[in-house]
Scaffold this motif. Structure first.
Motif, PDB file in Angstrom:
ATOM      1  N   THR A 130      -7.149   2.565  -0.636  1.00 33.25           N
ATOM      2  CA  THR A 130      -6.039   1.680  -1.032  1.00 33.25           C
ATOM      3  C   THR A 130      -5.683   0.736   0.106  1.00 33.25           C
ATOM      4  O   THR A 130      -5.540  -0.474  -0.095  1.00 33.25           O
ATOM      5  CB  THR A 130      -4.813   2.532  -1.429  1.00 33.25           C
ATOM      6  N   VAL A 164       2.114   1.980  -3.494  1.00 32.19           N
ATOM      7  CA  VAL A 164       1.054   2.546  -4.345  1.00 32.19           C
ATOM      8  C   VAL A 164       0.876   4.028  -4.002  1.00 32.19           C
ATOM      9  O   VAL A 164       0.825   4.885  -4.886  1.00 32.19           O
ATOM     10  CB  VAL A 164      -0.286   1.787  -4.133  1.00 32.19           C
ATOM     11  N   LYS A 210      -8.526  -1.874   0.444  1.00 26.42           N
ATOM     12  CA  LYS A 210      -8.570  -2.852  -0.655  1.00 26.42           C
ATOM     13  C   LYS A 210      -7.441  -3.858  -0.540  1.00 26.42           C
ATOM     14  O   LYS A 210      -7.615  -5.039  -0.794  1.00 26.42           O
ATOM     15  CB  LYS A 210      -8.448  -2.113  -1.997  1.00 26.42           C
ATOM     16  N   ALA A 253       0.849  -1.201   0.000  1.00 18.58           N
ATOM     17  CA  ALA A 253       0.000   0.000   0.000  1.00 18.58           C
ATOM     18  C   ALA A 253       0.882   1.248   0.000  1.00 18.58           C
ATOM     19  O   ALA A 253       0.603   2.221  -0.702  1.00 18.58           O
ATOM     20  CB  ALA A 253      -0.928  -0.010   1.211  1.00 18.58           C
TER      21      ALA A 253
END
Ligand code: AHM
Ligand code: MG
Length: 325
Positions: free
Chosen positions: A75, A38, A78, A35
């Motif tokens: 994010t 990202v 998920k 994460a």
């Protein structure tokens, strides 16, 4: 361990070293790192997106471009709901906790986060960060309950942050010291850069929003008078992770005290103060609300605020002494 060791290798090594460490943590922390990667990519693009005015518009997939703190929240959810290690997630960005849906395997931990702290600094290219904290759940039913989230910081099993700065770094503790990893963007891996971080017992930096001086109590005013006399330097980014990270490495004190406007300070106990207090104590520093260690405070509400005085142990003790007198 050798500097440059990958985060995954380091976690596997820790798992072998400490019999209490479970493989579950290795996989959970690896996904937190994912994460972080990202978000690092998105934060780096943020300036461009802002200039081009994409927020609220449709992207190439026909989806609305979200503001970054909402994107960060989604994010983490998920990525982490897949791991099978969590039962629920609480976030500064959500009024109520997120329950891991029945479609995913459930686990024995809860995850708490400030997905993107200091997000008002994005527009001006200043470091921001994600802060996280993990506890064992206490309840036994099919869903997470409030008692799973309202635990004192002392009961954390892991805490950390990711700072999106001139480089992206992840710093974490599972109660066996504090370790820092720097993202090497060329290979997309976090590499060990700071093993067993110790905060100096005394620092030469103080960080407080001096614009609030007229609202401070006498104790805080007296402490700031003392540090100026001592010759400490003022450094205040206004982005907690950035201020905390600098002080952790160099030594120093950060204060967001209670004041005439914010009776309980500004920062959140569960998403900001507790995780950073766990980290600072593991690095031999201190975190306090002026009267008691942050880690001993039993939360009453999910989004509870708390005065925060955190950093080098002798500096925090000196601030507490002024506030108490
Ligand atoms: P946020 O959670 O709304 O981003 O606010 C938290 C931030 C911290 O990063 C920072 O330490 C603090 O607010 C700064 O507050 P102020 O501008 O009042 O000094
Ligand atoms: Mg915040």
């Amino acid at each position: 361990m050798e500097l440059g060791t990958s985060f995954t290798q380091f976690l596997i090594d820790q798992q072998r070293k400490y019999p209490s460490a479970t493989g579950e943590f290795t996989s959970l922390l690896s996904e937190i790192a994912t994460a972080g990667k990202v978000l690092s990519r998105e934060v780096n693009k943020a300036g461009l997106i802002d200039i081009l005015g994409y927020h609220g518009k449709l992207n190439v997939h026909g989806e609305q471009v979200q503001i970054l703190d909402q994107f960060a929240n989604d994010t983490f959810i998920k990525i982490l709901r897949h791991t099978g290690h969590l039962i629920g997630i609480a976030s500064e960005e959500m009024d109520d906790p997120y329950q891991i849906p029945d479609a995913y395997p459930k686990g024995k931990y809860v995850f708490l986060m400030d997905p993107l702290d200091g997000s008002s600094n994005i527009d001006v290219n200043i470091s921001i960060g994600s802060i996280f904290s993990i506890y064992h759940r206490k309840s036994v039913g099919a869903h997470a309950t409030m008692e799973d989230f309202l635990q004192k910081g002392r009961d954390q099993v892991c805490a950390g942050y990711i700072i999106y700065g001139s480089s992206t770094m992840m710093v974490y503790t599972t109660g066996f010291g504090v370790h820092g990893f720097t993202l090497d963007p060329s290979i997309g891996e976090f590499l060990l850069s700071h093993e067993s971080i110790r905060i100096p017992s005394r620092g030469s930096i103080y960080s407080i929003n001096e614009g609030n001086e007229s609202l401070w109590g006498d104790g805080v005013r007296e402490y700031v008078r003392q540090v100026k006399k001592e010759g400490k330097s003022a450094r205040y980014v206004g982005s907690l992770v950035a201020d905390f990270h600098r002080n952790l490495l160099k030594g120093g004190i950060f204060l967001y005290p209670a004041d005439a406007k914010n009776k309980n300070g500004k920062l959140r106990l569960l998403y900001e103060a507790s995780p950073l207090a766990f980290i600072v104590e593991q690095a031999q520093g201190k975190g306090s609300n002026g009267h008691q260690p942050i880690l001993d405070i039993v939360p009453e509400k999910l989004h509870q605020r708390v005065p925060l005085i955190i950093g080098s142990s002798e500096d925090v003790e000196a601030a507490n002494a002024c506030i108490a007198s």
